[in-house]
Design an enzyme around this catalytic site. Sequence first.
Site, PDB file in Angstrom:
ATOM      1  CB  THR A 280       2.906   2.098  -7.000  1.00 43.87           C
ATOM      2  OG1 THR A 280       3.258   3.588  -6.838  1.00 43.87           O
ATOM      3  CG2 THR A 280       4.045   1.480  -7.360  1.00 43.87           C
TER       4      THR A 280
ATOM      5  CG  HIS B   5       4.376  -1.223   0.569  1.00 40.80           C
ATOM      6  ND1 HIS B   5       4.853   0.204   0.236  1.00 40.80           N
ATOM      7  CD2 HIS B   5       3.236  -1.260  -0.479  1.00 40.80           C
ATOM      8  CE1 HIS B   5       4.156   0.855  -0.803  1.00 40.80           C
ATOM      9  NE2 HIS B   5       3.347  -0.275  -1.099  1.00 40.80           N
TER      10      HIS B   5
ATOM     11  CD  GLU C 167      -2.099  -1.357  -4.721  1.00 41.66           C
ATOM     12  OE1 GLU C 167      -3.494  -1.965  -4.583  1.00 41.66           O
ATOM     13  OE2 GLU C 167      -1.898  -0.387  -3.924  1.00 41.66           O
ATOM     14  CD1 TRP C 168      -6.758  -2.204  -9.634  1.00 42.97           C
ATOM     15  CD2 TRP C 168      -8.168  -1.863  -7.983  1.00 42.97           C
ATOM     16  NE1 TRP C 168      -8.137  -1.924  -9.923  1.00 42.97           N
ATOM     17  CE2 TRP C 168      -8.963  -1.716  -8.944  1.00 42.97           C
ATOM     18  CE3 TRP C 168      -8.490  -1.639  -6.548  1.00 42.97           C
ATOM     19  CZ2 TRP C 168     -10.181  -1.723  -8.760  1.00 42.97           C
ATOM     20  CZ3 TRP C 168      -9.689  -1.558  -6.306  1.00 42.97           C
ATOM     21  CH2 TRP C 168     -10.572  -1.278  -7.409  1.00 42.97           C
TER      22      TRP C 168
ATOM     23  NE  ARG D  26       4.545  -1.286  -3.964  1.00 43.63           N
ATOM     24  CZ  ARG D  26       4.470  -1.773  -5.527  1.00 43.63           C
ATOM     25  NH1 ARG D  26       5.428  -2.302  -6.035  1.00 43.63           N
ATOM     26  NH2 ARG D  26       3.261  -2.070  -5.923  1.00 43.63           N
TER      27      ARG D  26
END
Length: 233
Positions: free
Chosen positions: A28, A16, A101-102, A72
């Site tokens: 994030t 992103h 995401e992690w 995002r």
Amino acid sequence: MPDKDAGTPRVFLIRHGETEWTKSGQYTGRSDIPLTENGEKQVISSARLVVGPGKIINPSKITQLFISPRKRALRTYELLFDEAARHKFEGKVEITEDIREWDYGLYEGILPSEAKAGRKERGLDKGRPWNIWIDGCEEGESPKDIAGRLDRVIAKIREIQGPYMHGEKPVDVVIVAHGQILRAFARRWLGFEIGVKLPMMLEPGAVGVLSYEHHNVDEPAFLLGVNMAESEE
């Protein structure tokens, strides 16, 4: 010299565009932060260069897309492909937590230096420095957690692409997600443990490419160099 791997399916990794926390370097994960104006411009610029008929990412050759549910990533998808392409992708898009995401747990929203300082205060990492790829995150995900969900996505992709290793049918796949998880994905794609030392960079709005050697689904590979105008209708 002919390209011995021409027609081999590809997997495009799309990070992103920039967010405010991308700029600051804050972790994030689960936070749902929008793209900045510059982040949107990054994606639009990438789309202009690499997406379209006769370009690297040819929408007519895409058979499946996996997209993180974070705004995002969803906005990046909208900017990357025009309305006509997105209409053709109906039924081909999977918005999945497996590629989010992690989960950084206690480190969400803070800088890596702050995470390390906090761990030191809690008496951790006395033997060696903290390494997220090996140690994971307190109250967040471990490398084993990450590998489990990424391996599910990889298994789906191999099932889709395996029967068409010689270009019998266009079966390119697109993943729109995040910097850390996409680097982890590349490790698992190649069959490496998450903790293997494999330094990689993927800029906001950038495109990475994975594929296979020798038209063989059991020989996953990086594509280190890509012809910028090689995909035909």
